[in-house]
Design a protein around this motif. Structure first.
Motif, PDB file in Angstrom:
ATOM      1  N   LEU A  24       0.698  -1.220  -0.032  1.00  0.00           N
ATOM      2  CA  LEU A  24       0.189   0.062  -0.148  1.00  0.00           C
ATOM      3  C   LEU A  24       0.837   1.194   0.046  1.00  0.00           C
ATOM      4  N   PRO A  25       0.503   2.205  -0.837  1.00  0.00           N
ATOM      5  CA  PRO A  25       1.179   3.376  -0.895  1.00  0.00           C
ATOM      6  C   PRO A  25       1.130   4.317   0.492  1.00  0.00           C
ATOM      7  N   VAL A  26       2.311   4.849   0.819  1.00  0.00           N
ATOM      8  CA  VAL A  26       2.185   5.734   1.911  1.00  0.00           C
ATOM      9  C   VAL A  26       2.811   6.967   1.702  1.00  0.00           C
ATOM     10  N   GLY A  27       2.159   7.948   1.446  1.00  0.00           N
ATOM     11  CA  GLY A  27       2.973   9.237   0.862  1.00  0.00           C
ATOM     12  C   GLY A  27       3.310   8.865  -0.693  1.00  0.00           C
ATOM     13  N   GLY A  28       2.641   8.266  -1.396  1.00  0.00           N
ATOM     14  CA  GLY A  28       3.095   8.121  -2.770  1.00  0.00           C
ATOM     15  C   GLY A  28       4.012   6.862  -2.751  1.00  0.00           C
ATOM     16  N   THR A  29       4.663   6.200  -1.768  1.00  0.00           N
ATOM     17  CA  THR A  29       5.689   5.228  -1.959  1.00  0.00           C
ATOM     18  C   THR A  29       5.300   3.857  -1.161  1.00  0.00           C
ATOM     19  N   PRO A  30       5.060   2.783  -1.799  1.00  0.00           N
ATOM     20  CA  PRO A  30       4.812   1.579  -1.110  1.00  0.00           C
ATOM     21  C   PRO A  30       5.566   1.418   0.418  1.00  0.00           C
ATOM     22  N   ALA A  31       4.861   1.037   1.374  1.00  0.00           N
ATOM     23  CA  ALA A  31       5.285   0.910   2.436  1.00  0.00           C
ATOM     24  C   ALA A  31       6.669   0.299   2.506  1.00  0.00           C
ATOM     25  N   LEU A  32       6.638  -1.138   1.715  1.00  0.00           N
ATOM     26  CA  LEU A  32       7.774  -1.916   1.716  1.00  0.00           C
ATOM     27  C   LEU A  32       9.086  -1.079   1.150  1.00  0.00           C
ATOM     28  N   GLY A  33       8.784  -0.107   0.246  1.00  0.00           N
ATOM     29  CA  GLY A  33       9.793   0.890  -0.353  1.00  0.00           C
ATOM     30  C   GLY A  33      10.109   1.660   0.599  1.00  0.00           C
ATOM     31  N   ARG A  34       9.399   2.468   1.505  1.00  0.00           N
ATOM     32  CA  ARG A  34       9.692   3.480   2.686  1.00  0.00           C
ATOM     33  C   ARG A  34      10.540   2.459   3.691  1.00  0.00           C
ATOM     34  N   LEU A  35      10.358   1.180   3.928  1.00  0.00           N
ATOM     35  CA  LEU A  35      11.157   0.643   4.889  1.00  0.00           C
ATOM     36  C   LEU A  35      12.430   0.343   4.449  1.00  0.00           C
ATOM     37  N   VAL A  36      12.650  -0.294   3.079  1.00  0.00           N
ATOM     38  CA  VAL A  36      13.771  -0.498   2.504  1.00  0.00           C
ATOM     39  C   VAL A  36      14.774   0.555   2.460  1.00  0.00           C
ATOM     40  N   ALA A  37      14.215   1.954   2.153  1.00  0.00           N
ATOM     41  CA  ALA A  37      14.959   3.005   2.015  1.00  0.00           C
ATOM     42  C   ALA A  37      15.417   3.462   3.434  1.00  0.00           C
ATOM     43  N   ALA A  38      14.541   3.318   4.515  1.00  0.00           N
ATOM     44  CA  ALA A  38      14.847   3.632   5.908  1.00  0.00           C
ATOM     45  C   ALA A  38      15.948   2.851   6.241  1.00  0.00           C
ATOM     46  N   LEU A  39      16.157   1.623   6.098  1.00  0.00           N
ATOM     47  CA  LEU A  39      17.162   0.798   6.374  1.00  0.00           C
ATOM     48  C   LEU A  39      18.373   0.438   5.639  1.00  0.00           C
ATOM     49  N   ASP A  40      18.173   1.104   4.357  1.00  0.00           N
ATOM     50  CA  ASP A  40      19.504   0.872   3.403  1.00  0.00           C
ATOM     51  C   ASP A  40      20.602   1.572   4.177  1.00  0.00           C
ATOM     52  N   GLY A  41      21.819   0.647   4.196  1.00  0.00           N
ATOM     53  CA  GLY A  41      22.915   1.172   4.671  1.00  0.00           C
ATOM     54  C   GLY A  41      23.337   0.622   6.065  1.00  0.00           C
ATOM     55  N   VAL A  42      22.225   0.139   6.855  1.00  0.00           N
ATOM     56  CA  VAL A  42      22.629  -0.303   8.376  1.00  0.00           C
ATOM     57  C   VAL A  42      23.028  -1.635   8.505  1.00  0.00           C
ATOM     58  N   ALA A  43      23.357  -2.285   7.209  1.00  0.00           N
ATOM     59  CA  ALA A  43      23.699  -3.754   7.195  1.00  0.00           C
ATOM     60  C   ALA A  43      24.180  -3.958   6.123  1.00  0.00           C
ATOM     61  N   ASP A  44      24.832  -5.085   5.959  1.00  0.00           N
ATOM     62  CA  ASP A  44      25.642  -5.636   4.745  1.00  0.00           C
ATOM     63  C   ASP A  44      24.591  -6.317   3.816  1.00  0.00           C
ATOM     64  N   ASP A  45      23.497  -6.482   4.057  1.00  0.00           N
ATOM     65  CA  ASP A  45      22.676  -7.315   3.050  1.00  0.00           C
ATOM     66  C   ASP A  45      21.095  -7.108   3.497  1.00  0.00           C
ATOM     67  N   ILE A  46      20.200  -7.119   2.758  1.00  0.00           N
ATOM     68  CA  ILE A  46      18.777  -6.980   3.304  1.00  0.00           C
ATOM     69  C   ILE A  46      17.982  -8.305   2.718  1.00  0.00           C
ATOM     70  N   ALA A  47      17.347  -9.001   3.450  1.00  0.00           N
ATOM     71  CA  ALA A  47      16.590 -10.220   3.040  1.00  0.00           C
ATOM     72  C   ALA A  47      15.210  -9.770   3.086  1.00  0.00           C
ATOM     73  N   ILE A  48      14.275 -10.004   1.966  1.00  0.00           N
ATOM     74  CA  ILE A  48      12.957  -9.709   2.018  1.00  0.00           C
ATOM     75  C   ILE A  48      12.359 -11.136   2.077  1.00  0.00           C
ATOM     76  N   VAL A  49      11.425 -11.469   2.894  1.00  0.00           N
ATOM     77  CA  VAL A  49      11.013 -12.749   3.211  1.00  0.00           C
ATOM     78  C   VAL A  49       9.514 -12.612   2.655  1.00  0.00           C
ATOM     79  N   LEU A  50       9.167 -13.412   1.344  1.00  0.00           N
ATOM     80  CA  LEU A  50       7.535 -13.434   1.154  1.00  0.00           C
ATOM     81  C   LEU A  50       7.044 -14.624   1.450  1.00  0.00           C
ATOM     82  N   PRO A  51       5.523 -14.598   1.239  1.00  0.00           N
ATOM     83  CA  PRO A  51       4.938 -15.783   1.776  1.00  0.00           C
ATOM     84  C   PRO A  51       5.225 -16.944   1.066  1.00  0.00           C
TER      85      PRO A  51
END
Length: 216
Positions: A24-51
């Motif tokens: 769902l968009p929040v402020g025009g950006t999908p919630a997942l995209g906002r979260l990835v942007a917020a956490l980009d750079g805090v770790a060596d990799d990001i794993a996104i787990v889908l159903p």
């Protein structure tokens, strides 16, 4: 295992929302995209787990939502260890796929997550040598925006092998370093970093918050 990882849990059926809430968009950006942007750079990799069993359509939409953030951090795509088994199935899948020595686990429907809080939790987990570093906010712990150390992994598998499904029951068996409410607030002065969207009312609340410039 060395280093840090971020695990974003995008499994589950979003039954109360009626649609995949993290798309769902929040402020025009999908919630997942906002979260990835917020956490980009805090770790060596990001794993996104889908159903478990996510089809190509859902995977494509999820990848498009994450790509909006243009992350510099490498992103991996995983799936829940089994269907309809709750957040622990997603955490288990990430641990099995290989993550860093310390791992930030975050629910995918946190549109206002803050890197400062994530960094503080990593520091707390390292400094204390605890199995997990969990923030408190609103009078309760938030285990789905928390850092888990490698020592928690085998305990998760043992708990799930015994039929366990509840996140807090697993966490209760760990050595936890709790970040007190006042300290959490210092890294989250707007008080929205741990706000998640489970229902249409909460989604409307997120939309109203994003109209405030401090949350954009």
């Amino acid at each position: 295992m060395t280093g840090r990882s971020v695990v974003i849990l995008a499994g589950g059926g979003s039954r109360r929302m009626g649609t995949d809430k993290w798309l769902l968009p929040v402020g025009g950006t999908p919630a997942l995209g906002r979260l990835v942007a917020a956490l980009d750079g805090v770790a060596d990799d990001i794993a996104i787990v889908l159903p478990w069993g996510a089809d190509e359509g859902l995977r494509s939409r999820a990848q498009s939502a994450a790509a909006v953030a243009r992350p510099r951090t490498p992103v991996r795509w995983l799936a829940d260890a089994e269907p309809d088994a709750g957040p622990l199935a997603g955490i288990d899948a990430a641990f099995a796929a290989g993550v860093g020595e310390r791992c930030l686990v975050a629910a995918a429907d946190l549109p206002f997550a803050r890197a400062e809080l994530a960094e503080a939790l990593f520091r707390l987990c390292l400094a204390t040598g605890a199995d997990a570093a969990v923030p408190e906010r609103g009078g309760r712990p938030h285990p789905l925006f928390a850092v888990y150390g490698a020592s928690s992994y085998e305990r998760l598998r043992a708990y799930r092998a015994g039929g366990g499904r509840k996140v807090m029951d697993w966490v209760a068996a760990l050595r936890v370093a709790t970040m007190p409410e006042a300290e959490t607030a210092a890294y989250d002065p707007q008080g929205a970093a741990l706000f998640n969207m489970n229902t249409p009312d909460e989604y409307r609340r997120a939309q109203s918050l994003v109209d405030d410039s401090q949350f954009r």
